[in-house]
Design a protein around this motif. Structure first.
Motif, PDB file in Angstrom:
ATOM      1  N   TRP A 236     100.257  27.779  -4.143  1.00 29.24           N
ATOM      2  CA  TRP A 236      99.683  27.768  -2.790  1.00 29.24           C
ATOM      3  C   TRP A 236     100.062  29.032  -2.022  1.00 29.24           C
ATOM      4  O   TRP A 236      99.331  29.467  -1.131  1.00 29.24           O
ATOM      5  CB  TRP A 236     100.130  26.515  -2.016  1.00 29.24           C
ATOM      6  CG  TRP A 236      99.322  25.311  -2.381  1.00 29.24           C
ATOM      7  CD1 TRP A 236      99.749  24.175  -2.992  1.00 29.24           C
ATOM      8  CD2 TRP A 236      97.911  25.140  -2.162  1.00 29.24           C
ATOM      9  NE1 TRP A 236      98.698  23.306  -3.182  1.00 29.24           N
ATOM     10  CE2 TRP A 236      97.564  23.872  -2.675  1.00 29.24           C
ATOM     11  CE3 TRP A 236      96.908  25.927  -1.598  1.00 29.24           C
ATOM     12  CZ2 TRP A 236      96.256  23.377  -2.637  1.00 29.24           C
ATOM     13  CZ3 TRP A 236      95.608  25.437  -1.554  1.00 29.24           C
ATOM     14  CH2 TRP A 236      95.296  24.189  -2.062  1.00 29.24           C
TER      15      TRP A 236
ATOM     16  N   TYR B 154     100.418  31.793   5.462  1.00 27.45           N
ATOM     17  CA  TYR B 154     100.750  30.373   5.336  1.00 27.45           C
ATOM     18  C   TYR B 154      99.764  29.473   6.057  1.00 27.45           C
ATOM     19  O   TYR B 154      99.633  28.298   5.713  1.00 27.45           O
ATOM     20  CB  TYR B 154     102.190  30.087   5.794  1.00 27.45           C
ATOM     21  CG  TYR B 154     102.664  30.849   7.002  1.00 27.45           C
ATOM     22  CD1 TYR B 154     102.443  30.385   8.280  1.00 27.45           C
ATOM     23  CD2 TYR B 154     103.356  32.054   6.843  1.00 27.45           C
ATOM     24  CE1 TYR B 154     102.905  31.088   9.387  1.00 27.45           C
ATOM     25  CE2 TYR B 154     103.808  32.771   7.938  1.00 27.45           C
ATOM     26  CZ  TYR B 154     103.573  32.282   9.211  1.00 27.45           C
ATOM     27  OH  TYR B 154     104.024  32.989  10.313  1.00 27.45           O
ATOM     28  N   PHE B 155      99.029  29.987   7.027  1.00 32.49           N
ATOM     29  CA  PHE B 155      97.984  29.182   7.655  1.00 32.49           C
ATOM     30  C   PHE B 155      96.844  28.928   6.662  1.00 32.49           C
ATOM     31  O   PHE B 155      96.287  27.829   6.601  1.00 32.49           O
ATOM     32  CB  PHE B 155      97.459  29.856   8.914  1.00 32.49           C
ATOM     33  CG  PHE B 155      98.386  29.748  10.084  1.00 32.49           C
ATOM     34  CD1 PHE B 155      98.504  28.558  10.784  1.00 32.49           C
ATOM     35  CD2 PHE B 155      99.174  30.825  10.475  1.00 32.49           C
ATOM     36  CE1 PHE B 155      99.367  28.445  11.864  1.00 32.49           C
ATOM     37  CE2 PHE B 155     100.046  30.729  11.548  1.00 32.49           C
ATOM     38  CZ  PHE B 155     100.143  29.532  12.242  1.00 32.49           C
TER      39      PHE B 155
ATOM     40  N   LEU C  49      98.132  26.293   4.187  1.00 28.56           N
ATOM     41  CA  LEU C  49      98.105  24.932   4.728  1.00 28.56           C
ATOM     42  C   LEU C  49      96.680  24.394   4.794  1.00 28.56           C
ATOM     43  O   LEU C  49      96.436  23.217   4.488  1.00 28.56           O
ATOM     44  CB  LEU C  49      98.744  24.920   6.120  1.00 28.56           C
ATOM     45  CG  LEU C  49     100.258  25.181   6.163  1.00 28.56           C
ATOM     46  CD1 LEU C  49     100.723  25.382   7.598  1.00 28.56           C
ATOM     47  CD2 LEU C  49     101.022  24.031   5.517  1.00 28.56           C
TER      48      LEU C  49
ATOM     49  N   ALA D  74      95.592  23.470   1.240  1.00 27.92           N
ATOM     50  CA  ALA D  74      96.240  22.243   0.787  1.00 27.92           C
ATOM     51  C   ALA D  74      95.610  21.015   1.432  1.00 27.92           C
ATOM     52  O   ALA D  74      95.456  19.968   0.795  1.00 27.92           O
ATOM     53  CB  ALA D  74      97.738  22.301   1.109  1.00 27.92           C
ATOM     54  N   LEU D  75      95.236  21.142   2.698  1.00 23.95           N
ATOM     55  CA  LEU D  75      94.572  20.033   3.384  1.00 23.95           C
ATOM     56  C   LEU D  75      93.226  19.723   2.728  1.00 23.95           C
ATOM     57  O   LEU D  75      92.890  18.558   2.479  1.00 23.95           O
ATOM     58  CB  LEU D  75      94.375  20.376   4.857  1.00 23.95           C
ATOM     59  CG  LEU D  75      93.619  19.334   5.703  1.00 23.95           C
ATOM     60  CD1 LEU D  75      94.387  18.017   5.730  1.00 23.95           C
ATOM     61  CD2 LEU D  75      93.402  19.861   7.130  1.00 23.95           C
TER      62      LEU D  75
ATOM     63  N   THR E   7     100.222  16.043  -1.352  1.00 23.33           N
ATOM     64  CA  THR E   7      99.773  16.914  -0.255  1.00 23.33           C
ATOM     65  C   THR E   7     100.927  17.220   0.705  1.00 23.33           C
ATOM     66  O   THR E   7     101.088  18.363   1.153  1.00 23.33           O
ATOM     67  CB  THR E   7      98.614  16.264   0.522  1.00 23.33           C
ATOM     68  OG1 THR E   7      97.535  15.998  -0.377  1.00 23.33           O
ATOM     69  CG2 THR E   7      98.114  17.181   1.630  1.00 23.33           C
TER      70      THR E   7
ATOM     71  N   GLU F 178     103.093  19.745  -0.812  1.00 15.25           N
ATOM     72  CA  GLU F 178     102.469  21.062  -0.733  1.00 15.25           C
ATOM     73  C   GLU F 178     102.696  21.684   0.638  1.00 15.25           C
ATOM     74  O   GLU F 178     103.037  22.869   0.752  1.00 15.25           O
ATOM     75  CB  GLU F 178     100.964  20.935  -1.024  1.00 15.25           C
ATOM     76  CG  GLU F 178     100.667  20.598  -2.471  1.00 15.25           C
ATOM     77  CD  GLU F 178      99.231  20.172  -2.710  1.00 15.25           C
ATOM     78  OE1 GLU F 178      98.833  20.019  -3.869  1.00 15.25           O
ATOM     79  OE2 GLU F 178      98.492  19.985  -1.711  1.00 15.25           O
ATOM     80  N   PHE F 179     102.507  20.889   1.691  1.00 15.50           N
ATOM     81  CA  PHE F 179     102.764  21.386   3.047  1.00 15.50           C
ATOM     82  C   PHE F 179     104.213  21.848   3.178  1.00 15.50           C
ATOM     83  O   PHE F 179     104.494  22.924   3.716  1.00 15.50           O
ATOM     84  CB  PHE F 179     102.476  20.280   4.070  1.00 15.50           C
ATOM     85  CG  PHE F 179     101.030  20.123   4.430  1.00 15.50           C
ATOM     86  CD1 PHE F 179     100.023  20.533   3.578  1.00 15.50           C
ATOM     87  CD2 PHE F 179     100.669  19.558   5.636  1.00 15.50           C
ATOM     88  CE1 PHE F 179      98.685  20.390   3.909  1.00 15.50           C
ATOM     89  CE2 PHE F 179      99.338  19.407   5.993  1.00 15.50           C
ATOM     90  CZ  PHE F 179      98.338  19.815   5.121  1.00 15.50           C
TER      91      PHE F 179
ATOM     92  N   ILE G 296     104.889  25.145   1.261  1.00 15.13           N
ATOM     93  CA  ILE G 296     104.326  26.322   1.939  1.00 15.13           C
ATOM     94  C   ILE G 296     105.216  26.734   3.103  1.00 15.13           C
ATOM     95  O   ILE G 296     105.535  27.924   3.277  1.00 15.13           O
ATOM     96  CB  ILE G 296     102.891  26.015   2.427  1.00 15.13           C
ATOM     97  CG1 ILE G 296     101.957  25.861   1.224  1.00 15.13           C
ATOM     98  CG2 ILE G 296     102.379  27.127   3.352  1.00 15.13           C
ATOM     99  CD1 ILE G 296     100.609  25.255   1.573  1.00 15.13           C
ATOM    100  N   VAL G 297     105.650  25.759   3.883  1.00 13.13           N
ATOM    101  CA  VAL G 297     106.522  26.052   5.023  1.00 13.13           C
ATOM    102  C   VAL G 297     107.860  26.601   4.538  1.00 13.13           C
ATOM    103  O   VAL G 297     108.403  27.561   5.103  1.00 13.13           O
ATOM    104  CB  VAL G 297     106.727  24.799   5.887  1.00 13.13           C
ATOM    105  CG1 VAL G 297     107.771  25.048   6.976  1.00 13.13           C
ATOM    106  CG2 VAL G 297     105.408  24.371   6.529  1.00 13.13           C
TER     107      VAL G 297
END
Length: 494
Positions: free
Chosen positions: A125, A148-149, A152, A155-156, A360, A363-364, A367-368
């Motif tokens: 990701w 990263y936006f 995200l 991933a959504l 999910t 994944e969030f 990424i963060v």
């Protein structure tokens, strides 16, 4: 009286749709499963990102490496698909290792498979976010939003697609896959029509051409080009006729992926010519190799198209990985090894929606975490380095799993004499696959610094992850045997 009966029926129907006994279900044929498998391999990403590096490492040896890896995986597929007819439980590697080598090693294999796939999924990701930002900023000259936006958002979207019926994901993967394959085929045809600066690279068919450079490293990278080919069996519960669909999809995937890469590699060598190949091996820039060649042979607009399709290719790869991880979690939840809520299927979509939601969320979080660990650098340069290193680790995990499954297949057929199955499918092909894959695994450790890219000692330390996870799974299964014998008995749905 009729009103009471109607209410009872409604209550019964409500119970039926809310109970966790709902199973995964779908009508996936060979084509749909094939799209999921090939999308995971991300053919455009391989052609754009991996093949130039393979040419830099081994020149014309890329052809032999791709051919050898195709043969190795076909040999593996013989035993792998043969055992699917007798081990009819879902879970793929988890089920097959358990059937062949027992519950403890099977659960260790399941933990290793799911953790390896998670490493690949979560780190990729970061690549998606970096590619997305580069597309908007460099190609479309849009606003400079941090990577990263985009990660995200992707991933959504993947979570929404995976929440729905598996056929929806298959169609999404199919569209993305067709677009990227068409682009590479157009490039191939244009190059072959032109003939390149030196004509066809016939030297690649000779022993000297095949053995140039670091062939072991090129072979290892060639194996990585087939990432996810084994995931066909993960969709067993959602296939129309799994005993026919799964083997056909696996064989077709390996053959098609192998042929696609061989033709694309031949076209790239032709387009480069002998001098271009020599320049690449001497340390020339490889990052933009395919884009530069495509612009020269097809048109200046092609690099922009490549940038767009790299995004769709990466997303398709991530969606396929998301679906696979969610189904592993579903199988483990169904067995009670992980929380049983993970083993609940959606009443209408018949998807592993709880497991998918958890994936999910992971994944969030990843990424963060990667963004925070790289000081929220908007360009994502260091984040991309994290992606490269963790993908190298994930690749070694997959090779280790293939070795483990090959052993399990051999042991299974030694202890289960099945009628109508010749020695080729039950012994010879699995043994040849095991020997070949063991060599590849050794090569991966010998070249671990090139694969992970963190220096020899640090890269080797990364690989301690593999035995630790496997031993952890075995230890957990032994604890279950004492503390929760009923759950232990259900490992692998035996």
């Amino acid at each position: 009286m009729s009103h009471s009966t109607s209410a009872e029926r409604h209550e019964s129907a409500l119970r039926t749709t809310t109970e966790p006994s709902i199973e995964l279900r779908g009508q996936l044929g060979v084509g749909s499963i094939l799209f999921s498998v090939v999308a995971w391999a991300a053919p455009l990403l391989v052609v754009v990102g991996l093949m130039p590096s393979m040419i830099a490492f081994g020149g014309n040896g890329i052809i032999a490496a791709l051919a050898v890896s195709t043969v190795i995986l076909l040999l593996f597929s013989v035993g792998y698909t043969a055992v699917t007819r007798y081990v009819e439980r879902p879970g793929a590697f988890y089920a097959y290792i358990t059937a062949g080598l027992g519950k403890e090693i099977g659960l260790g294999g399941a933990f290793l498979a799911m953790s390896g796939y998670l490493v690949l999924l979560l780190s990729t990701w970061a690549a998606f976010g970096v590619y997305g930002r580069a597309l908007v900023v460099d190609t479309f000259h849009g606003p400079d939003v941090p990577w990263y936006f985009y990660g995200l958002l992707g991933a959504l979207l993947a979570g929404v697609a995976a929440y729905r019926k598996i056929e929806f994901s298959a169609k999404t993967l199919g569209v993305a896959l067709i677009l990227e394959v068409v682009l590479v085929l157009v490039f191939n045809l244009r190059v072959f029509f032109d003939g390149g600066p030196g004509g066809p690279p016939l030297g690649a068919l000779t022993w000297d051409g095949a053995s140039t450079g670091n062939f072991g490293l090129v072979l290892l990278f060639a194996m990585l080009c087939f990432g996810g080919f084994e995931s066909s069996a993960i969709y067993r519960e959602e296939a129309k006729d799994p005993n026919k669909t799964i083997p056909r999809a696996t064989y077709v995937a390996v053959v098609l992926i192998g042929l696609f890469y061989l033709v694309a590699a031949w076209a790239m060598l032709t387009a480069l010519g002998p001098q271009g190949v020599a320049d690449a091996r001497a340390g020339g820039a490889v990052a933009s190799m395919f884009g530069d060649l495509a612009a020269s042979y097809v048109g200046n607009v092609v690099p922009g198209i490549i940038n767009v399709l790299v995004i769709s290719s990466t997303f398709a790869c991530l969606l396929a990985q998301h679906n696979a991880v969610a189904r592993y979690a579903y199988s483990l939840g169904k067995d009670g090894v992980l929380p049983r809520t993970l083993g609940v299927a959606h009443a209408r979509h018949h998807s592993p929606f709880v497991a998918s939601i958890i994936v999910t969320a992971l994944e969030f979080a990843a990424i963060v975490a990667i963004a925070a660990g790289t000081a929220f650098d908007p360009a994502g340069t260091d984040a991309f380095t994290v992606y490269v290193r963790l993908n190298g680790l994930g690749a070694i995990v997959v090779v280790a799993l293939l070795v483990l499954v090959s052993v399990a297949v051999l042991v299974y057929f030694q202890h289960h004499k099945v009628p109508g199955r010749g020695v080729w499918k039950t012994t010879v092909a699995p043994a040849l696959a095991l020997g070949s894959l063991a060599i590849v695994l050794v090569l991966s450790f010998l070249n671990v610094d090139a694969l992970i890219g963190a220096g020899p000692i640090a890269s080797l330390a990364f690989t301690l992850f593999i035995p630790l996870v496997w031993v952890g799974g075995i230890a957990y299964s032994r604890w279950l045997k004492k503390a929760k014998p009923a759950v232990y008995q259900k490992i692998g749905r035996q």
